[in-house]
Design an enzyme around this catalytic site. Structure first.
Site, PDB file in Angstrom:
ATOM      1  N   CYS A  80      33.473 -37.922 -10.038  1.00  0.00           N
ATOM      2  CA  CYS A  80      32.287 -37.802 -10.890  1.00  0.00           C
ATOM      3  C   CYS A  80      31.816 -39.142 -11.455  1.00  0.00           C
ATOM      4  O   CYS A  80      31.282 -39.964 -10.719  1.00  0.00           O
ATOM      5  CB  CYS A  80      32.565 -36.786 -12.004  1.00  0.00           C
ATOM      6  N   ARG A 114      20.430 -30.445 -14.086  1.00  0.00           N
ATOM      7  CA  ARG A 114      21.888 -30.471 -13.989  1.00  0.00           C
ATOM      8  C   ARG A 114      22.332 -29.634 -12.797  1.00  0.00           C
ATOM      9  O   ARG A 114      21.987 -28.465 -12.670  1.00  0.00           O
ATOM     10  CB  ARG A 114      22.536 -29.949 -15.275  1.00  0.00           C
ATOM     11  N   HIS A 177      35.297 -31.436  -9.190  1.00  0.00           N
ATOM     12  CA  HIS A 177      36.402 -31.554 -10.139  1.00  0.00           C
ATOM     13  C   HIS A 177      36.844 -30.172 -10.564  1.00  0.00           C
ATOM     14  O   HIS A 177      36.508 -29.181  -9.943  1.00  0.00           O
ATOM     15  CB  HIS A 177      36.013 -32.426 -11.340  1.00  0.00           C
TER      16      HIS A 177
END
Length: 235
Positions: A80, A114, A177
């Site tokens: 990330c 997002r 993740h």
């Protein structure tokens, strides 16, 4: 830069290396620490824009050593926010420029949308990869960097070109993740194999049911079921 369950990646590598009979010396790096002179594997986690801002000067300072290790075929996994800073730069949504170390030929720009939810990739070396993405950074790869995988379900680097993550030398960068490696043992073993070889050894582990005979369940079956559940969940 360790807020998305990234410690689980390190724990997975420690456990699987131990099952295979290897002793692992773990070095934890903090800003201002002295890097070891030699390593066989590097794992880095993710963070928010504020975390990236805090580490930027230190990361640029150690960047030449990281690039040197990468060129020497040291395997690395960066997640990330650190994935973004292994590229040339990250331009935040407010217009601030956080410099990267240029290991990946990639650039990230903060966006208003997002990209969040379960994600499934198809990867040349690892088959199906499952994970969870949560980022607003829009990453685009240059010609010198290939993706970690191609998106089957999800958005990936930018929601447009079907790529996710980046690879160069033996380095993997990805937005996946939560953690990545427990759900994707093929990636964990790929990293370990290259780490062992870099250290001058050989990697030839036995099947999981032999490596962990005292486990309460068949670990291979449990892992596969977890992967199937993760891949089937809606975003």
């Amino acid at each position: 830069m360790n807020i998305y369950g990234d410690w689980g990646n390190t724990l997975t590598l420690l456990r699987r290396a131990g099952w295979a009979g290897y002793d692992v010396e773990l070095y934890s790096y903090d800003m201002g620490s002295e890097l070891p002179t030699a390593v066989d594997l590097v794992v880095g986690g993710g963070g928010q824009d504020s975390g990236q801002e805090r580490i930027k000067d230190d990361l640029v300072a150690v960047g030449p050593r990281l690039r040197e290790w990468a060129q020497a075929e040291v395997p690395m996994l960066v997640i990330c926010g650190l994935y973004q800073l292994f590229g040339h730069r990250f331009v935040t949504a407010e217009g601030s420029v956080i410099p990267g170390i240029g290991l990946f030929d990639a650039e990230t720009v903060g966006g208003a949308h997002r990209m969040i939810g379960n994600i499934v990739l198809e990867s040349e070396d690892f088959g199906q990869v499952v994970g969870y993405e949560n980022h607003s950074g829009v990453t685009r790869l240059g010609a010198g960097t290939r993706p970690f995988g191609h998106v089957r379900s999800g958005e990936g680097n930018n929601g447009e070109d079907g790529t996710e993550g980046a690879r160069v030398h033996q380095v993997i960068g990805t937005y996946l993740h939560g953690s990545l490696l427990p759900k994707n043992p093929a990636v964990a073993d790929w990293l370990l194999e290259r780490a062992v070889r870099h250290g001058g050894g050989t990697w030839d582990p036995a099947p999981l049911d032999v490596l962990a005979p005292s486990a309460p369940v068949d670990l291979a079956t449990m892992t596969q079921r977890a992967r199937e559940v993760a891949a089937s969940r809606p975003r």
